[in-house]
Design a protein around this motif. Structure first.
Motif: not given
Length: 145
Positions: A32-42, A85-87, A121-134
């Motif tokens: 989903a992140a890739t489809e949205l054009g997000f920067a994805l870091a694994r 890494w603008p995204a 902080d990113w949400a204040k600029t309307r940019v989603p920043f997700w950090a997920l620990l599966p």
């Protein structure tokens, strides 16, 4: 994962944050992140030895500049910048972190706090920043109160 389209979830900065998730949902969220054009870091934490190793792995995954200081303050500064890494959004998947989190609970709590604050902080600029620990389902269930 719920019936909600993962793209809808990821696109909403108000929902973004640092979360432990079921490892079975990782690929759907990465797609989903890739489809949205997000920067994805694994970032793979398998065999992660300590805080410094964890920070180095995150720095590599998020393509931090060479000036990254390798400490919590530098991590905080860097995840709140990402100008190199603008995204339209960011998804950081810290995979196989269960053993590190169990062995370094204080550092893991600090990491999650820094990443969660960055998402706010990113949400204040309307940019989603997700950090997920599966985590595997059994490990995730043990974390529930």
């Amino acid at each position: 994962m719920s019936a909600t389209d993962p793209r809808e979830l990821l696109a909403d900065p108000a929902q973004a944050g640092a979360y432990f998730i079921d490892a079975r949902d990782s690929q759907a969220l990465a797609d989903a992140a890739t489809e949205l054009g997000f920067a994805l870091a694994r970032v793979d934490f398998a065999g992660c030895r300590d805080k410094h190793d964890a920070l180095a792995r995150i720095a590599a995954g998020l393509r931090f500049p060479e000036w990254f200081g390798g400490n919590w303050d530098a991590l905080d500064d860097s995840v709140n910048d990402l100008s190199w890494w603008p995204a339209p959004g960011y998804l950081l998947l810290i995979e196989r972190a269960g053993a590190w989190q169990a062995a370094h609970a204080d550092d893991a709590a600090t990491l999650v706090e820094i990443l969660g604050d960055a998402a706010q902080d990113w949400a204040k600029t309307r940019v989603p920043f997700w950090a997920l620990l599966p985590l595997p389902e059994a490990e995730l269930a043990q974390m529930a109160p």
